[in-house]
Write an enzyme that holds these catalytic residues in place. Sequence first.
Site, PDB file in Angstrom:
ATOM      1  CB  CYS A  19      17.732 -31.487   1.187  1.00 36.00           C
ATOM      2  SG  CYS A  19      16.762 -31.942  -0.257  1.00 36.00           S
TER       3      CYS A  19
ATOM      4  CB  CYS B  70       4.845   4.917   7.774  1.00 38.47           C
ATOM      5  SG  CYS B  70       3.882   5.125   6.292  1.00 38.47           S
TER       6      CYS B  70
ATOM      7  CB  CYS C  28       2.623 -41.799  -4.291  1.00 39.26           C
ATOM      8  SG  CYS C  28       3.503 -41.305  -5.776  1.00 39.26           S
TER       9      CYS C  28
ATOM     10  CG  ASN D 235      -0.261   0.515   2.454  1.00 38.86           C
ATOM     11  OD1 ASN D 235      -0.248   1.721   2.706  1.00 38.86           O
ATOM     12  ND2 ASN D 235       0.350  -0.358   3.230  1.00 38.86           N
TER      13      ASN D 235
ATOM     14  CB  CYS E 150      15.138 -35.374  -5.844  1.00 39.84           C
ATOM     15  SG  CYS E 150      16.509 -36.092  -4.927  1.00 39.84           S
TER      16      CYS E 150
HETATM   17  C1  LIG Z   1      -3.408   0.230   4.025  1.00 37.97           C
HETATM   18  C2  LIG Z   1      -2.520   0.140   5.215  1.00 37.97           C
HETATM   19  C3  LIG Z   1      -2.303   1.243   5.994  1.00 37.97           C
HETATM   20  C4  LIG Z   1      -1.476   1.187   7.089  1.00 37.97           C
HETATM   21  N1  LIG Z   1      -1.334   2.286   7.872  1.00 37.97           N
HETATM   22  C5  LIG Z   1      -0.568   2.216   8.988  1.00 37.97           C
HETATM   23  C6  LIG Z   1      -0.489   3.319   9.869  1.00 37.97           C
HETATM   24  O1  LIG Z   1      -1.125   4.354   9.683  1.00 37.97           O
HETATM   25  N2  LIG Z   1       0.299   3.204  10.959  1.00 37.97           N
HETATM   26  C7  LIG Z   1       1.013   2.069  11.240  1.00 37.97           C
HETATM   27  O2  LIG Z   1       1.715   2.004  12.251  1.00 37.97           O
HETATM   28  N3  LIG Z   1       0.932   0.984  10.418  1.00 37.97           N
HETATM   29  C8  LIG Z   1       0.160   1.049   9.313  1.00 37.97           C
HETATM   30  N4  LIG Z   1       0.047  -0.067   8.518  1.00 37.97           N
HETATM   31  C9  LIG Z   1       0.821  -1.272   8.844  1.00 37.97           C
HETATM   32  C10 LIG Z   1       0.029  -2.251   9.698  1.00 37.97           C
HETATM   33  O3  LIG Z   1      -0.328  -1.706  10.940  1.00 37.97           O
HETATM   34  C11 LIG Z   1       0.843  -3.555   9.946  1.00 37.97           C
HETATM   35  O4  LIG Z   1       2.026  -3.220  10.638  1.00 37.97           O
HETATM   36  C12 LIG Z   1       1.206  -4.271   8.664  1.00 37.97           C
HETATM   37  O5  LIG Z   1       0.168  -4.202   7.738  1.00 37.97           O
HETATM   38  C13 LIG Z   1       1.583  -5.730   8.903  1.00 37.97           C
HETATM   39  O6  LIG Z   1       0.502  -6.477   9.408  1.00 37.97           O
HETATM   40  P1  LIG Z   1      -0.428  -7.437   8.468  1.00 37.97           P
HETATM   41  O7  LIG Z   1       0.506  -8.344   7.719  1.00 37.97           O
HETATM   42  O8  LIG Z   1      -1.346  -8.119   9.418  1.00 37.97           O
HETATM   43  O9  LIG Z   1      -1.145  -6.517   7.533  1.00 37.97           O
HETATM   44  C14 LIG Z   1      -0.808  -0.018   7.403  1.00 37.97           C
HETATM   45  C15 LIG Z   1      -1.034  -1.148   6.618  1.00 37.97           C
HETATM   46  C16 LIG Z   1      -1.898  -1.091   5.539  1.00 37.97           C
HETATM   47  C17 LIG Z   1      -2.156  -2.306   4.730  1.00 37.97           C
HETATM   48  S1  SF4 Z   2       5.566 -35.529  -5.638  1.00 38.34           S
HETATM   49 FE1  SF4 Z   2       6.338 -37.595  -5.680  1.00 38.34          FE
HETATM   50  S2  SF4 Z   2       5.561 -38.540  -3.835  1.00 38.34           S
HETATM   51 FE2  SF4 Z   2       4.398 -36.671  -4.156  1.00 38.34          FE
HETATM   52  S3  SF4 Z   2       2.601 -37.379  -5.267  1.00 38.34           S
HETATM   53 FE3  SF4 Z   2       4.069 -36.676  -6.791  1.00 38.34          FE
HETATM   54  S4  SF4 Z   2       5.205 -38.544  -7.321  1.00 38.34           S
HETATM   55 FE4  SF4 Z   2       4.123 -38.990  -5.428  1.00 38.34          FE
HETATM   56  S1  SF4 Z   3      15.124 -35.332   0.937  1.00 42.24           S
HETATM   57 FE1  SF4 Z   3      16.262 -34.224  -0.643  1.00 42.24          FE
HETATM   58  S2  SF4 Z   3      17.815 -35.665  -1.283  1.00 42.24           S
HETATM   59 FE2  SF4 Z   3      16.284 -36.846  -0.167  1.00 42.24          FE
HETATM   60  S3  SF4 Z   3      14.897 -37.576  -1.728  1.00 42.24           S
HETATM   61 FE3  SF4 Z   3      14.038 -35.657  -0.980  1.00 42.24          FE
HETATM   62  S4  SF4 Z   3      14.854 -34.073  -2.371  1.00 42.24           S
HETATM   63 FE4  SF4 Z   3      16.069 -35.927  -2.664  1.00 42.24          FE
END
Ligand SMILES: Cc1cc2nc3c(=O)[nH]c(=O)nc-3n(C[C@H](O)[C@H](O)[C@H](O)COP(=O)(O)O)c2cc1C
Ligand code: SF4
Ligand code: SF4
Length: 437
Positions: free
Chosen positions: A385, A139, A347, A77, A357
Site C-alpha cells: 500500500c 472569486c 533506517c 484571503n 502498518c
Molecule cells: C490575495 C489574493 C487575491 C487574489 N485576487 C484575485 C483576483 O483579483 N482575480 C483572480 O482571478 N484571482 C485572484 N486570486 C487568485 C489567484 O490568481 C490564483 O488563482 C490562486 O491564488 C491560486 O494560485 P496560487 O496557489 O499560486 O496562489 C487572488 C489570490 C490571492 C491570494
Molecule cells: S519509519 Fe521505519 S524504516 Fe523509516 S526510519 Fe523509521 S523505523 Fe526506519
Molecule cells: S506497504 Fe503497506 S502493507 Fe506493506 S509494509 Fe508498508 S504499510 Fe505495511
Amino acid sequence: MADLRNNFVGIKSPNPFWLASAPPTDKAYNVERAFKAGWGGVVWKTLGEEGPPVVNVNGPRYGAIWGADRRLLGLNNIELITDRDLYTNLREMKQVKMNWPDRALIASIMVPCEENAWKSILPLVEETGADGIELNFGCPHGMSERGMGAAVGQVPEYIEMVVRWCKQYTRMPVITKLTPNIADIRKPARAAKAGGTDAVSLINTINSITSVNLDTFSPEPSINGKGSHGGYCGPAVKPIALNMVAEIARDPETYGLPISGIGGITTWRDAAEFMVLGSGNVQVCTAAMTYGFKIVQEMITGLSDWMDAKGHRDLDDICGRAVSNVSDWQYLNLNYIAKAKIDQDSCIKCGRCHIACEDTSHQAITQFVDGVRHFEVMEDECVGCNLCVNVCPVQDCITMVALEPGTLDERTGKVVDPNYANWTTHPNNPMARQAAE
Ligand SMILES: Cc1cc2nc3c(=O)[nH]c(=O)nc-3n(C[C@H](O)[C@H](O)[C@H](O)COP(=O)(O)O)c2cc1C
Ligand code: SF4
Ligand code: SF4
C-alpha cells in the site's frame, strides 16, 4: 539550452511563467519589477466596471496553514478585485505594455452578468494593447454574493453566455478562469468551450476557513470578532488543481482546449507537472507573495536544466506528455504487485513505519527480531500500500519494489501474472460476472 519561449493561444512570452491575477499584479510598480525579475507575463489584478471601485476590509485579509517548520503551506484571503479606479489601471496597463512589448499582459475582468457591462469594458481594455483577457469566474467571496465571480463560474449556462459576448465584442483571445468550487470541473470547461473560449485557466481559490480563534471563537482572519470564508491557495491546493487540469485535458469533449495551469506552483517541478498534465503555461500567485518576484529565476533555470537533461527541446516536447497516463481506477493493472523494502543502512529505527502498518494497514513490519529493535517488511503480509513509505521520516529509506512476473507473491501464494488485467474483467466484479454469463 532548452527553448522556453511560450505561445499560448497566440500570446507570446519569453517563458511560460505568468503571474496570476492578484496583489503581485495590481499596479505598474509591481508589474514593472516582476518583468525585470524575469516573469514572462502577468494577468493584471481583476478590473471591475467603471464607477466607484470596490472596498476591501481594513483589517486582516489572510488566514494561513503552516508546516512544522513554519513554512507557508496554504493561504486564504478575503480580498476582492482591484480597489483602484478603472482608468488608473487602464492607463498603467497601457504604459507597461509599451515598456515591455515582449511580455504577455492579460487583463482579468469581472463585471456584472449583463451584456452591456461586458460590451462597454472590452473596448477600453483593448485600447491598452493588452494581449488577451481573462474572465474571472472564480472569486469565491464578496463578489460572488453580488452575482459575479464564482456565482457565474458555478453555472455553466452563464459561463457560455458571457464567453459568447466576449468573443462577439473583442478580437482579443479569451481565457476563461474557472472556479474549483464545483463538483465536476469538466462541466464549466465544456461550457466555456461551447461559448467559444480560446482557453481556460484554473484554479481560482477554494472556499475555506483556515482556523478559528479559540479564545474569541472568531474564524480567522478576524474582522472585529467575525470572519467569513475566503479563497484558499498555495502549495496545499496543488493536488486539487492538478487533478482538475488533468480532468479537462483528458475529457474527450474538451481535449486539446488550451489550459493555463494555476494552483500552488512554487518550484519548476510543480510547473513541469502542470505542463505535462496538459497546461500550455502556468500562473503563480502565492509563491511570489511568499518569496518575492525573483523566485521566477529558479523556475526558469530549473525547468531549463531538467529539459536539457532529458533531451526536451521546447515546451511542445513536454506539454501534455502525462495526460494519457491518467486513467480511471477501473483500468489500473491488478496484476502489478509491489512490496515495501526497508534499507537497513539508512533506517534510524524510529518505528513510525511499524506503528502505521500495525495499527492501520496490514501488520507487515516487524518491531523486534530476536528481542532486538529491528524494522523489516514481512513480504507474506505486505499488500504494497506504501503507507510506510509516506510516514517514514528518512527519504528513500523505504522503497516499493515491483515483483517480477513469474515470481511468487508470498502473501497470496500466486505466481505474478505478466498479463495486464483490470477490474472490468475481474471475476469478483458483479458486472464482469454478468457479462460472462
Ligand atoms: C490575495 C489574493 C487575491 C487574489 N485576487 C484575485 C483576483 O483579483 N482575480 C483572480 O482571478 N484571482 C485572484 N486570486 C487568485 C489567484 O490568481 C490564483 O488563482 C490562486 O491564488 C491560486 O494560485 P496560487 O496557489 O499560486 O496562489 C487572488 C489570490 C490571492 C491570494
Ligand atoms: S519509519 Fe521505519 S524504516 Fe523509516 S526510519 Fe523509521 S523505523 Fe526506519
Ligand atoms: S506497504 Fe503497506 S502493507 Fe506493506 S509494509 Fe508498508 S504499510 Fe505495511
